[in-house]
Design an enzyme around this catalytic site. Structure first.
Site, PDB file in Angstrom:
ATOM      1  N   VAL A 103       0.382  -1.378   0.032  1.00  0.00           N
ATOM      2  CA  VAL A 103       0.185   0.511   0.092  1.00  0.00           C
ATOM      3  C   VAL A 103       0.708   1.223  -0.317  1.00  0.00           C
ATOM      4  O   VAL A 103       1.296   1.352   0.772  1.00  0.00           O
ATOM      5  CB  VAL A 103      -0.879  -0.291   0.965  1.00  0.00           C
ATOM      6  CG1 VAL A 103      -2.059   1.457   0.987  1.00  0.00           C
ATOM      7  CG2 VAL A 103      -1.832  -1.395   1.031  1.00  0.00           C
ATOM      8  N   CYS A 104       0.167   2.243  -0.866  1.00  0.00           N
ATOM      9  CA  CYS A 104       1.449   3.631  -0.282  1.00  0.00           C
ATOM     10  C   CYS A 104       2.705   3.030  -1.376  1.00  0.00           C
ATOM     11  O   CYS A 104       3.007   2.498  -2.000  1.00  0.00           O
ATOM     12  CB  CYS A 104       0.848   4.201   0.406  1.00  0.00           C
ATOM     13  SG  CYS A 104       1.158   6.048   0.769  1.00  0.00           S
ATOM     14  N   THR A 105       3.811   3.566  -0.827  1.00  0.00           N
ATOM     15  CA  THR A 105       4.600   3.961  -0.789  1.00  0.00           C
ATOM     16  C   THR A 105       5.560   2.537  -0.179  1.00  0.00           C
ATOM     17  O   THR A 105       6.926   2.390  -0.531  1.00  0.00           O
ATOM     18  CB  THR A 105       5.609   4.785  -0.050  1.00  0.00           C
ATOM     19  OG1 THR A 105       5.470   5.043   0.961  1.00  0.00           O
ATOM     20  CG2 THR A 105       5.177   6.435  -0.457  1.00  0.00           C
TER      21      THR A 105
END
Length: 229
Positions: A103-105
């Site tokens: 998720v995300c970075t």
């Protein structure tokens, strides 16, 4: 059809973005078909990027073989890019996991581990382009599924991401039941797009400039190490 719970591992690290972690974890747990493990090097409380503490439930050494490994994002992700112990743990779990996810970075951490070469993937919009430096194919979508890799975009996309993971594991009926059970029917007060809010985008980008420069440096260093392998 087996009735055994699937083993889901969520990496919990210092300065993680709390919602990247707990949003998907809550979705997985709500299925009642997953054992969700919050994993770090020790069982000591881990301080998130917002200053709250979350308790790990497993260490690297006590984590069972995972069906799904998930790497959330957050400012602490920068340090993970050069953390050989963590990268080795992720690689070893990825060998037998049916899904390798982020998720995300967190996708940049998967990239640093060499696990996104040739895969379509996404990340937070500010960091999306950095995926290409790690051999991935950046895609500007909320959730990107490519074979056994599933990646979610920034922060709130983790809930959408987790529902996709449930669908991949158990089918759409289970995912739909969980979505209804958690009453996930977003109706945000504001709708943004890049055309309508250029000044807001510029302001947020400038505010995050120093952090993004540190993130880019870590990504470039990881890319150099991958080239040497």
């Amino acid at each position: 059809m087996t009735t055994e719970n699937r083993q889901i591992g969520m990496l919990l690290f210092p300065e993680v973005t709390q919602l990247d972690l707990t949003g998907p974890a809550e979705v997985f747990a709500a299925s009642r078909r997953c054992d969700v493990h919050l994993i770090w090097k020790t069982l000591q409380p881990v301080v998130t990027g917002s200053g709250w503490s979350i308790n790990p439930t497993r260490t690297f050494h006590t984590t069972p073989p995972l069906d799904v490994i998930c790497i959330p994002g957050g400012f602490g992700q920068i340090e993970l890019m050069e953390d050989d112990e963590t990268l080795t743990f992720i690689r070893e779990q990825a060998i037998h996991a049916s899904l390798v996810t982020s998720v995300c970075t967190g996708s940049l951490v998967l990239g640093a581990a060499g696990l996104l070469k040739g895969y379509h993937a996404t990340s937070h919009w500010m960091s999306l382009a950095q995926l290409a430096l790690l051999g991935a194919i950046p895609v500007r979508e909320r959730v990107v599924c490519d074979r056994d890799r599933i990646t979610g975009a920034g922060v709130s996309a983790g809930i959408d991401f987790a529902l996709h993971v449930l669908e991949a594991l158990f089918g759409s009926e289970t995912a739909q039941d969980v979505q209804l059970g958690i009453e996930y029917d977003p109706a945000p007060p504001y709708i943004f797009n890049e055309v309508a809010v250029p000044t807001r985008l510029a302001r947020l980008t400038q505010r995050a400039h120093q952090k993004q420069m540190r993130r880019l440096e870590a990504t470039l260093n990881a890319a150099s190490r991958l080239e040497g392998q």
